[in-house]
Design a protein around this motif. Sequence first.
Motif, PDB file in Angstrom:
ATOM      1  N   GLU A  47       0.799  -1.119   0.025  1.00 41.95           N
ATOM      2  CA  GLU A  47       0.186  -0.099   0.071  1.00 41.95           C
ATOM      3  C   GLU A  47       0.754   1.365   0.081  1.00 41.95           C
ATOM      4  O   GLU A  47       0.482   2.150  -0.676  1.00 41.95           O
ATOM      5  CB  GLU A  47      -0.855   0.022   1.074  1.00 41.95           C
ATOM      6  N   GLU A  50       2.626   1.801  -3.493  1.00 38.61           N
ATOM      7  CA  GLU A  50       1.995   2.542  -4.493  1.00 38.61           C
ATOM      8  C   GLU A  50       1.792   4.037  -4.437  1.00 38.61           C
ATOM      9  O   GLU A  50       1.982   4.825  -5.547  1.00 38.61           O
ATOM     10  CB  GLU A  50       0.188   1.998  -4.324  1.00 38.61           C
ATOM     11  N   THR A  51       2.032   4.479  -3.088  1.00 33.10           N
ATOM     12  CA  THR A  51       1.988   5.985  -2.773  1.00 33.10           C
ATOM     13  C   THR A  51       3.184   6.415  -3.257  1.00 33.10           C
ATOM     14  O   THR A  51       3.273   7.672  -3.808  1.00 33.10           O
ATOM     15  CB  THR A  51       1.789   6.205  -1.378  1.00 33.10           C
ATOM     16  N   ARG A  64       6.815  11.093   1.418  1.00 37.57           N
ATOM     17  CA  ARG A  64       6.093   9.930   1.355  1.00 37.57           C
ATOM     18  C   ARG A  64       6.749   8.655   2.162  1.00 37.57           C
ATOM     19  O   ARG A  64       6.128   7.844   2.748  1.00 37.57           O
ATOM     20  CB  ARG A  64       5.953   9.601  -0.138  1.00 37.57           C
TER      21      ARG A  64
END
Length: 468
Positions: A47, A50-51, A64
């Motif tokens: 998850e 993907e960011t 990020r």
Amino acid sequence: MPSDAAGAAPSSSDAATRAFVCADEPLGVVEVSIDGLRGRKRRAAAEAGETLRGARTLGDLDGRLRNAASSLAIHGEGTVIEVSPGKESAGIRVTFRQQSGACLSADAGLDEARFLEPAMGLRAEFVDREARGPLHMRAGGLLTLSGDAFSGTLRLASSLWRNSRTLPTLVPAFEITARGAELTRVGPLQKAKLGAFTLADTSGRHTLRFEVAARELCPRDEVSEAVWRLPEALWHLPMRTSKASVGYRFFDDKRPISGTGVSGQLWSASAELAGLLGDVAAARLTSKWAMTKRLSGGGIWNICVAGGLMRPLGSKAVSPLEDRFHLGGSYGCLGERFPGFAMRGVGSADHGRQISSTAMEGSSAKSALNYSGGDARLNLTTAFQWPLPRCGPLQGIAVGSVGSLVEKIRPSLPVDLIHQVRGSVGVGVGVPLPWGGFLGLVCSQPVLARQSDQMQRLQVWLSFGATL
């Protein structure tokens, strides 16, 4: 990650020598790989990955990465984020991996190695990053809820071409497993020993598996022993089998688990071929798709569609009990869950008629044959959950399922699937689990059922990772 660490990404020599770089410096492709993580940590890393792929500048990537580290910390310590130059110019490779050293961990989630069954595990792991490879050794036990199965596994893995810029990083692994399971509600217990060699990519999406297994069906009591001495006469099921197979699996689970994601999907497909060695000669195909979508007002919608086919090859007319598909229960694997029916309680009318013509008309014998599964399965389950006003963490849940289980694959398979269709609806209450999933009590009513089915209207709903 500090800014100077991110600045090591550019491939030009002057960029590599700078102590600091501009946060607005454009960024190339961000490659993400996951090495050695399993369960909730792997899903959290996927998850976060993907960011990270959406970062366009070094400053954006730095922020990020910090958010990714914070989200991974929720699932326990022991995860390291490595940043290194990527294959392309101005690109960066981000690797999520297990920290070097020994650790003991407990986890709950889907057993990705088998049929995506909900399971709880306790593992002791050792990672040696100094060795060439590096080396990853894991020993642990796994309790699978849907089949009352317990397995112990010793796994040794490493990495190939880890530092290559042209070849993909592959993770070969050797596994030795001992497993005991309850395959049917009434009938034998299974004992199995298997060895496997797997070859996977670092994302965990693609896995090639070579497996050799020795399996035995053992009576659990005197009644069960009397029933299971009949299989040769009734349906020619072998009590002992040896199996050698090669299989491929694709698995990609992007459903949100941290509570921040809006929606996500799970895709899974597998193909297995057995028959080169051993007693079992068969082809087995499965596919699963699931989606989780967050709705306005705090509600969540889940849907799962699953199908599977098992076809004996050559002179083998009957598929082994261990490889057949089942249907029924409120906490089974993806594709098997069917509230309103007992665990693996959807029966076969053909077996019911067959046993009635024999001298063995006891309920135990009939149950053993009725709940022996089938060679084809198709199932759709959907669930809505929503917060209950002024009830704290309690949430309501409404579920609906429609599915079919066919004993043998014949040219009339589409008609057989329609003929054997079942359906149920239910409502209940429960609480979402902090690491993802749902625990509650559900009351379901079968709307399409057969006399041979074992129904159970009040059930405990338990899932890990997501509601379905």
